[in-house]
Each structure stands twice: as structure tokens, then as C-alpha cells.
Design a protein around this motif. Sequence first.
Motif, PDB file in Angstrom:
ATOM      1  N   UNK A 155      -6.457  -5.351   5.477  1.00 59.18           N
ATOM      2  CA  UNK A 155      -5.406  -6.167   4.884  1.00 59.18           C
ATOM      3  C   UNK A 155      -5.467  -6.214   3.371  1.00 59.18           C
ATOM      4  N   UNK A 156      -6.350  -5.464   2.756  1.00 59.41           N
ATOM      5  CA  UNK A 156      -6.466  -5.482   1.290  1.00 59.41           C
ATOM      6  C   UNK A 156      -5.540  -4.456   0.641  1.00 59.41           C
ATOM      7  N   UNK A 157      -5.039  -4.822  -0.536  1.00 60.72           N
ATOM      8  CA  UNK A 157      -4.269  -3.902  -1.379  1.00 60.72           C
ATOM      9  C   UNK A 157      -3.125  -3.225  -0.631  1.00 60.72           C
ATOM     10  N   UNK A 193      -3.463   6.090  -0.894  1.00 67.96           N
ATOM     11  CA  UNK A 193      -3.580   4.848  -0.096  1.00 67.96           C
ATOM     12  C   UNK A 193      -4.951   4.843   0.587  1.00 67.96           C
ATOM     13  N   UNK A 194      -5.287   3.705   1.167  1.00 65.56           N
ATOM     14  CA  UNK A 194      -6.499   3.598   1.985  1.00 65.56           C
ATOM     15  C   UNK A 194      -6.302   2.431   2.968  1.00 65.56           C
ATOM     16  N   UNK A 195      -5.898   2.769   4.185  1.00 63.66           N
ATOM     17  CA  UNK A 195      -5.632   1.753   5.208  1.00 63.66           C
ATOM     18  C   UNK A 195      -6.811   1.668   6.177  1.00 63.66           C
ATOM     19  N   UNK A 196      -7.593   0.622   6.022  1.00 66.62           N
ATOM     20  CA  UNK A 196      -8.741   0.447   6.920  1.00 66.62           C
ATOM     21  C   UNK A 196      -8.615  -0.802   7.794  1.00 66.62           C
ATOM     22  N   UNK A 203     -14.147  -2.182  -3.121  1.00 68.67           N
ATOM     23  CA  UNK A 203     -13.742  -3.586  -3.025  1.00 68.67           C
ATOM     24  C   UNK A 203     -12.231  -3.755  -3.076  1.00 68.67           C
ATOM     25  N   UNK A 204     -11.604  -3.010  -3.984  1.00 66.48           N
ATOM     26  CA  UNK A 204     -10.151  -3.148  -4.152  1.00 66.48           C
ATOM     27  C   UNK A 204      -9.371  -2.045  -3.448  1.00 66.48           C
TER      28      UNK A 204
END
Length: 300
Positions: free
Chosen positions: A59-61, A53-56, A135-136
Amino acid sequence: MTSTTRLLTRIATVTMGLTLAGAAAVATSGAASADRGEGRKVMLKGSTTASYFWDDASGRNGDTGLPASGKPMQKGLAASPSWPLMTEGYVVYKGKKAPFFVGDRGPGEPSNRGIMLDLDAKTFAELTGGKFNRDTLAVNGNGGKGHIKVQYVITKWGKGVGKKNHPVPFETRAWSKKDKNPAEPVVLKNEDKASKKKAKNKKTEAKKAAPKKTAPKIEDEAVKKAAAAVTAQAESKVAESTQAEKAAETAETVQTATVAASTEQTGNSSGVALAALIVVGSAGYVGSTLLAGRTATKRS
């Protein structure tokens, strides 16, 4: 110091050098074992399926916001469904090792299916040979891998609430409870097979690349000189022994002749005197010859 003594001294030096080299090799082998982590005490060791995961907070993906620990999303930050926050450890995948700390909660529902660890996307990309897409927030170029089987090792438990043992699904809410019965620490015996094989290959490559240590050669000339000295000494002793034997034979012959002459010329005082002188002279010659031989032997 004789040639023989020098030769023996050099042989002893070579033997000692080989012994020390063997000891150094043993010492080097022990150090390599320590580098692999074998024999080190850790909090927990096991295996599970890991996702990423990648929670920054973009709100993406499927981004759910900032991690639960309050730490910004970063490489090495992982999510666990039950371990205490700020727990530290590392995972191993196909010989590759990557550190992590628990900075968030998850996976959620996937943990019911045995997916008990969420790695950050950058770490996941490195382990699987892919590339993190900024980007994704996905991992590309790794053959479509989204889940991998990893071994995990916990080196330090976080101080807060959470289960200090093998992970359990998120829905058990073990992440919110104080663990009063943590797992007993374990001693690492071996890493996974791939990691062990990789370490062995590195050791073999290092051994091939290292300059070969060979024992110094004993020169042929030194061997020849030592052999010649021993031969000369033996020949000298043989010659001395032969000379002494010949002297003894001569003395015996002269004595026999003297006795015979004395018997035939009984009453001839001058003959007797001459025979006596011959005997005395012969005895003196034999004595001096034997004395010279013994003196030469002692000096050698």
C-alpha cells in the motif's frame, strides 16, 4: 638443405602464420557481431517512454496490490498496457541492457501520453544510475529521473490475450483481446547507437590489452650466410670459366708454334714427331681441364 632453401622455407612459414592470424581476426570479429544480437530474429522492436513502479501489496507509494500475473513483485517484472502477460524481452537505455517479462498491467492514464512501459524500480535504478529505496519504493540519486526513453525488443510473446504488436493505451482494452494478427518477426540489424559505441570501445580495449602477435624475425646471420653461399658459387663459376679460356689460349699458341716449327724443318722426321707429341699433349691438357670444370659444375 642449403641455407637459401632454409631461408625460403622460413619466409613461407611466416607468411602462412600471418594469413592464419588474419583469418582468426575475421572469425573473432564475426563472433563479436553475434554477441551484440545483430542478425537475430525477434518478435518486435521499437521505442517508447518508460516509467517505474514497485507493487508489493504494502500500500505504499501508490501500490495497487500484487501484479496481475500472480507472480510476486521482483526485479525484471514489468507492466504493459497491451502486451500479453508473460511476454519476454529487454530494454536498452544509453548502452545499458536489461531483461524483463510482462507480469502486470499498466501504466494506466500515462499510456495515453506515450508512456507505454512500466519497469520495476530496481531495474529502473540500475539503468539510470540511481538507488532503489526500500522504504519509499522510489528511486533516489538519479537526478530526479522518473521517465526515460528506451528501446524495447520482444523476444517471446506470452500465450494469453493481449496485443502482439506495438503497445497501445490501456483504455483501448487491447490487453483483454485475443490477437489474431500479430506483428511479423524482424531481424535485428543494429542495437541503439550508444550500445554499438560501447561494444566498439570494449573491442578496442580488448585489442589493446591482448599481447601483440609479431612475425618471427629472420636472423641477420642466416641472410648473411645465404648471400655468402651465392657469392662463393658465382665466383667459383667465374674462376672455372677463366681457367678454361686460358687453357684454350695456351693450346692455340702451342699449335701455332708447332705448325711453324714443322714448316721450317720440313724433312726432319724427329722434329715432326716432336711437334706431333706437343700437339697431342696440349689437346689432352685442354680436354682434361674442360672435363674437370664441367664435373665441378654438375656437383655444385
